[in-house]
Design an enzyme around this catalytic site. Structure first.
Site, mmCIF file in Angstrom:
data_model
loop_
_atom_site.group_PDB
_atom_site.id
_atom_site.type_symbol
_atom_site.label_atom_id
_atom_site.label_comp_id
_atom_site.label_asym_id
_atom_site.label_seq_id
_atom_site.Cartn_x
_atom_site.Cartn_y
_atom_site.Cartn_z
ATOM 1 N N ARG A 125 12.267 62.233 45.575
ATOM 2 C CA ARG A 125 13.040 62.481 46.815
ATOM 3 C C ARG A 125 12.441 63.595 47.667
ATOM 4 N NH1 ARG A 125 17.813 61.467 43.615
ATOM 5 N NH2 ARG A 125 18.397 59.297 44.003
ATOM 6 N N LYS A 147 5.439 62.224 61.107
ATOM 7 C CA LYS A 147 5.521 60.765 60.921
ATOM 8 C C LYS A 147 4.634 60.371 59.743
ATOM 9 C CE LYS A 147 6.391 59.166 65.615
ATOM 10 N NZ LYS A 147 5.814 58.424 66.751
ATOM 11 N N GLU A 243 11.786 61.510 68.460
ATOM 12 C CA GLU A 243 11.269 60.585 69.468
ATOM 13 C C GLU A 243 12.361 59.891 70.272
ATOM 14 O OE1 GLU A 243 8.570 57.775 67.763
ATOM 15 O OE2 GLU A 243 7.460 57.574 69.610
ATOM 16 N N ASN A 251 3.029 58.097 73.213
ATOM 17 C CA ASN A 251 2.662 56.694 72.994
ATOM 18 C C ASN A 251 1.892 56.113 74.172
ATOM 19 O OD1 ASN A 251 3.977 56.667 70.529
ATOM 20 N ND2 ASN A 251 5.938 56.246 71.502
ATOM 21 N N HIS A 271 -8.961 53.107 66.209
ATOM 22 C CA HIS A 271 -7.661 53.437 66.812
ATOM 23 C C HIS A 271 -7.811 54.077 68.204
ATOM 24 C CE1 HIS A 271 -3.464 54.569 66.976
ATOM 25 N NE2 HIS A 271 -3.793 55.842 67.138
#
Ligand code: NAD
Ligand code: GLY
Length: 364
Positions: A125, A147, A243, A251, A271
């Site tokens: 956890r 993220k 976000e 983005n 990317h």
């Protein structure tokens, strides 16, 4: 040792980013300063490529300080950013009787960082996570903001968590071993920060973009670039970790960029290259919506050219192939994604007020 610090706020408390060339040698000592006793186990999560270039030496310096280092290497590549890879890493750490206070260090690019972070977030956890990013994308973007996650056949980054690290230690000298194409690809994300509103970076790039995209690695210019980008990202995620507003601006270029990567099966395009082309697509959509003029696309194209990045969409990528990925973007709501569109270089707007058919103008 010279480094600069940036503070980031997060739901689990503030954390520090340190940026400086050659700081990697200080890391074992910093772990002790953070309160991790040298008797503890430390997981060094990386991939096979980074392990050979940097991980073995790094592991030896941790062991020399007294830590018991458990190494785990993912296979290299976006196609391995999967739940199966995460499962293998969890199996290994659990087999070593991992405890909640034992930290995980993610040493690598965005793929290792996203998976290492996800492992840290779900193992027992949550165990302490420290990012040591080794690519441009890792240093200016993915290691900051919490993220974590993996891809799914339905789309990129569809499974994951928000899990802030306890520290991010950025040593730009790692980039010296990065292949030139990867370094240039990272400039796609750097240019993004400039175009979404970082005026200081925009000015800095005006004088230094050719140095950054050149074959010779200029450590000082890279350090400054990374500091400016990391500071920008830190400000944004401190204001909007989940976000719901300004973080969406990051983005810019990613909606079409991710769709392009997906449509190409994550092969043959990097990317940052996809993000660059995604910014061009966003400029075209903005123009179709009357938000910007035709010069914006040309300005973006000029930045990409100066960075030696692709500035034309690959032929053979039809809108039909992209559409599925545009719809499954994880930021979509009711099948519609919030678009981040340029008003002019240095200013973007977010909108959900568009007919889906306008997206076709992005690559037409
Ligand atoms: P990557 O992690 O695949 O690294 C690129 C290549 O460089 C790999 O082959 C890697 O092994 C190699 N490499 C790494 N460090 C090296 C070094 N110092 N020297 C030589 N080779 C080295 O790709 P990336 O561009 O770093 O990251 C892309 C990933 O990051 C994507 O999965 C993307 O979704 C994710 N990402 C996440 C966030 C976030 O906020 N979490 C943000 C941006 C991107
Ligand atoms: N890379 C976009 C974000 O972290 O929000």
């Amino acid at each position: 040792m010279k480094f600069r610090e940036i503070m980031v706020s997060s739901h689990s408390g503030p954390y520090r980013i340190r940026v400086g060339n050659r700081i990697k040698d200080e890391i074992p000592g910093w772990l002790v300063e953070m309160g991790f006793p040298v008797t503890r186990k430390v997981a060094l999560i990386s991939n096979v490529t980074v392990r050979n270039l940097h991980g073995n030496a790094f592991s030896a310096s941790l062991a020399a300080r007294g830590f018991s280092v458990a190494g785990f290497d993912f296979s290299d590549g976006e196609s391995y950013k999967t739940l199966d890879s995460v499962r293998e890493c969890l199996d290994r750490l659990l087999s070593l009787k991992w405890e909640r206070q034992d930290p995980v260090l993610a040493l690598g690019g965005g793929v290792v960082g996203d998976m290492g972070g996800f492992v840290a977030s779900i193992l027992l956890r949550g165990v302490p996570l420290i990012h040591v990013p080794t690519t441009v994308v890792g240093q200016v973007d993915s290691s900051i903001g919490g993220k974590t996650g993996v891809d799914h056949p339905e789309g990129k980054n569809l499974i994951g968590s928000f899990y802030p690290p306890q520290s991010v230690w950025i040593d730009p000298s790692f980039l010296e071993t990065l292949p030139l194409r990867e370094r240039r690809s990272g400039l796609g994300e750097v240019i993004k920060y400039a175009l979404i509103g970082n005026r200081e970076l925009l000015r800095f790039l005006d004088g230094n973009l050719e140095i950054l995209s050149g074959e010779r690695f200029d450590r000082d210019v890279w350090e400054e670039t990374i500091f400016l980008c990391a500071s920008h990202k830190a400000r944004i995620v401190s204001e909007d970790e989940r976000e719901s507003g300004v973080r969406m601006n990051l983005n810019f270029g990613h909606t079409f960029g991710h769709a392009l990567e997906g449509a190409m099966g994550y092969e043959g395009i990097l990317h940052g290259e996809a993000v660059g082309l995604g910014m061009i697509a966003a400029a075209r959509v903005a123009r179709a919506l009357g938000i910007t003029g035709e010069e914006t696309e040309e300005v973006i194209r000029a930045y990409l050219k100066r960075a030696c990045l692709p500035d034309r969409w690959p032929s053979g990528i039809s809108f039909d192939r992209l559409e599925r990925f545009l719809k499954t973007d994880k930021k979509a709501s009711s099948g519609r994604v919030t678009l981040v569109l340029p008003v002019r270089p240095g200013e973007v707007v977010r909108t959900r007020d568009y007919e889906p058919s306008v997206l076709g103008s992005g690559i037409a």
